[in-house]
Write a protein that holds these residues in place. Sequence first.
Motif, mmCIF file in Angstrom:
data_model
loop_
_atom_site.group_PDB
_atom_site.id
_atom_site.type_symbol
_atom_site.label_atom_id
_atom_site.label_comp_id
_atom_site.label_asym_id
_atom_site.label_seq_id
_atom_site.Cartn_x
_atom_site.Cartn_y
_atom_site.Cartn_z
ATOM 1 N N GLU A 27 35.877 56.637 13.309
ATOM 2 C CA GLU A 27 35.140 57.002 12.091
ATOM 3 C C GLU A 27 34.432 55.775 11.506
ATOM 4 O OE1 GLU A 27 33.604 59.314 9.007
ATOM 5 O OE2 GLU A 27 34.568 59.918 10.894
ATOM 6 N N GLN A 28 35.076 54.609 11.607
ATOM 7 C CA GLN A 28 34.484 53.385 11.046
ATOM 8 C C GLN A 28 33.199 53.016 11.772
ATOM 9 O OE1 GLN A 28 36.827 49.819 11.411
ATOM 10 N NE2 GLN A 28 35.929 48.873 9.582
ATOM 11 N N ARG A 29 33.110 53.333 13.059
ATOM 12 C CA ARG A 29 31.882 53.038 13.800
ATOM 13 C C ARG A 29 30.695 53.821 13.230
ATOM 14 N NH1 ARG A 29 35.610 53.682 18.142
ATOM 15 N NH2 ARG A 29 36.260 51.653 18.995
ATOM 16 N N GLN A 30 30.969 54.972 12.622
ATOM 17 C CA GLN A 30 29.910 55.758 11.995
ATOM 18 C C GLN A 30 29.614 55.273 10.577
ATOM 19 O OE1 GLN A 30 28.540 58.029 14.061
ATOM 20 N NE2 GLN A 30 30.115 57.389 15.540
ATOM 21 N N ARG A 31 30.530 54.460 10.036
ATOM 22 C CA ARG A 31 30.361 53.936 8.661
ATOM 23 C C ARG A 31 30.563 52.420 8.683
ATOM 24 N NH1 ARG A 31 34.778 58.110 6.405
ATOM 25 N NH2 ARG A 31 34.722 56.901 4.482
ATOM 26 N N PRO A 32 29.636 51.687 9.311
ATOM 27 C CA PRO A 32 29.847 50.252 9.566
ATOM 28 C C PRO A 32 29.932 49.383 8.319
ATOM 29 C CG PRO A 32 27.594 50.908 10.089
ATOM 30 C CD PRO A 32 28.354 52.164 9.826
ATOM 31 N N LEU A 35 35.126 48.975 5.123
ATOM 32 C CA LEU A 35 36.263 48.328 5.774
ATOM 33 C C LEU A 35 37.241 49.379 6.300
ATOM 34 C CD1 LEU A 35 36.914 45.484 3.187
ATOM 35 C CD2 LEU A 35 35.778 45.275 5.399
ATOM 36 N N PHE A 36 38.109 48.955 7.222
ATOM 37 C CA PHE A 36 39.073 49.854 7.851
ATOM 38 C C PHE A 36 39.914 50.588 6.799
ATOM 39 C CE2 PHE A 36 43.218 50.881 9.532
ATOM 40 C CZ PHE A 36 42.960 51.395 10.790
ATOM 41 N N GLY A 37 40.428 49.828 5.828
ATOM 42 C CA GLY A 37 41.287 50.437 4.814
ATOM 43 C C GLY A 37 40.573 51.478 3.978
ATOM 44 N N GLN A 38 39.317 51.211 3.618
ATOM 45 C CA GLN A 38 38.538 52.162 2.830
ATOM 46 C C GLN A 38 38.338 53.466 3.604
ATOM 47 O OE1 GLN A 38 35.129 49.619 2.259
ATOM 48 N NE2 GLN A 38 35.708 49.148 0.149
ATOM 49 N N VAL A 39 38.052 53.327 4.903
ATOM 50 C CA VAL A 39 37.852 54.514 5.738
ATOM 51 C C VAL A 39 39.147 55.320 5.826
ATOM 52 C CG1 VAL A 39 37.255 55.357 8.042
ATOM 53 C CG2 VAL A 39 36.010 53.417 7.070
ATOM 54 N N ASP A 105 40.667 42.766 -3.258
ATOM 55 C CA ASP A 105 39.993 42.435 -2.001
ATOM 56 C C ASP A 105 40.463 41.069 -1.499
ATOM 57 O OD1 ASP A 105 38.316 44.760 -2.160
ATOM 58 O OD2 ASP A 105 37.130 43.713 -3.653
ATOM 59 N N PRO A 106 41.717 40.935 -1.089
ATOM 60 C CA PRO A 106 42.218 39.613 -0.697
ATOM 61 C C PRO A 106 41.555 39.066 0.566
ATOM 62 C CG PRO A 106 43.816 41.318 -0.130
ATOM 63 C CD PRO A 106 42.748 41.983 -0.943
ATOM 64 N N GLN A 107 40.820 39.936 1.323
ATOM 65 C CA GLN A 107 40.125 39.440 2.518
ATOM 66 C C GLN A 107 38.987 38.491 2.143
ATOM 67 O OE1 GLN A 107 40.271 42.690 1.515
ATOM 68 N NE2 GLN A 107 40.370 44.051 3.284
ATOM 69 N N LYS A 108 38.498 38.608 0.902
ATOM 70 C CA LYS A 108 37.422 37.726 0.454
ATOM 71 C C LYS A 108 38.018 36.369 0.086
ATOM 72 C CE LYS A 108 34.383 41.429 -1.197
ATOM 73 N NZ LYS A 108 33.673 42.007 -2.364
#
Length: 570
Positions: A27-32, A35-39, A105-108
């Motif tokens: 699904e994430q490939r369709q919504r680039p 982020l994975f968690g949001q999807v 958003d700790p990835q930032k």
Amino acid sequence: MALRRIGQILIDLGFLTEERVRTVLDEQRQRPTELFGQVAIGMGLISDEQLVQGLAEQMGLQVISLADLVVPPHVLAKITEPMAQLYRVVPVNLQDDVLTIAMCDPQKLSVVDELRTFLGCEVRAVVATEKDVLKALSRYYAAGGESVETLIADMEQDTDLAAAAAALEKGVLDLSGAEALADSAPVRKLLNMVLLMAIKDHASDLHFEPFENEFKIRIRADGVLYEMVPPPRHLAFAITTRIKVMADLDIAERRLPQDGRIRLSVGGHPVDLRVSVLPTMFGESVVMRVLDRSVVMLDLGVVGMDPGILTTFREIIRRPNGIVLVTGPTGSGKTTTLYSALSTINDPAKNVMTLEDPVEYNLPGVVQCQVNPDGGMDFATGLRANMRQDPNIVMIGEIRDGETANTAIKAALTGHLVLSTLHTNNAPATVMRLVDMGVDRMYVGSSLLIVVAQRLVRRICKDCKEPYEPDDDELLKLRIKREDMKGHNCHKGRGCAKCGGGGYKGRVALYEIMRITPVVEEAIYAGMDLNDLTEVCINQGMSTLRMLAVKKWKMGVTSADEILAVTAAD
């Protein structure tokens, strides 16, 4: 050290199966852009709390609940509302000069470093759910959180600041005292707040201006200067010194102009502030030009050209040789148009070079040179040197004199594509300007490919625009007959919170395109005056700036007042 993938962590925690991770990845490939968690949350496979636990495990951070937490006022005061809203963080604790912030958003990873730079103290992160962070922001900052006005009011009551500033003005304190005052928390906080507000509002310039009895701060947004609440006059020296420290300028030098640059990273994207310091009667005036790559889209498709004009311009700039000129006053977007054109035609098979004063944005794959008149490298000298570097395409920041003009024309005639800017009121006047600079008309006619005259007009705010019937006086000024208005809806901005009460939000570009057709070329050779040449260009399909602006007015995009102000020379 490489971070573990969030999908694997969620599997280890028992929140997802391997099969469901693969489903989320598909699904994430369709919504680039997500982020994975949001999807995964959007698909209903995990909750916010589960994602936060996974992110905390991934980043090695602690999870915190903000729902029942009460943040003390002195902790909350460490981060201003613009900063908190921009970074989506909430200060939760301050101990031993270490500020703890909650973020969703700790990835930032850059956020902590950026806040450390802005605040001048150590910053530690913990993780909270997005829902908790947004609720906390609304709870702590929406109801009259600290603003520029309240901060300035507090500074006016600060007797220690006033005493230190007075001592500095009398020359009692040394340079270390000046730096200490400039680095004080109130001064740092005020400047941070002003900078973040300017960047958030997409401002182009910031002005700090000392006068006899006041110190003004003005922000230029959408081409218009807006005055902020002025800080206390005695803090002028501290604020300008703080800016000079940030720009790495000499704080002891107060008699000569200085130029510098401040490089910030705001919200994960780089922002450059070009700083100019000028001594005046009552202190140093500072102007900061905001260069934000996230706002300026260097893409011809988004600069605002009409489809027909865009097609013509794209076709012209792909020619192997000739000269393309963009004209207009300062701040009309000429450089952005040229950068966008270079981005379009930039090709690894071509050698693309620029000569600028100064270099505003870095373009990958383009050799960019900055002129240095004091060092003996002006535009003319630099262009001659560039010609020895085997370029296919050369961009010159501005043609300012006859020597540069003649060198550029010769380069265009000898197989190079040259792009540059010139200051003229409209496209046909460019021919007269080049001739006045000493360029032969034959060379002008045979080398020019296209001239683009450019303006920016303010756009009516979409949130408060309302239709109205133009009066006779308005139509007379624009030289339009009432019958020509049939089927058109004119609008004006009432003024609202979104546009700050001004009725305008954003700007739209006007492009007057003068293509050098054989007929126009003959007119240039014949030595026609400006009026006759303009008439020929209109007959060849050119729409003047006034014509284009009136079209935008009839479409309800801009106002009659804005048209009359911007196209007065027409």
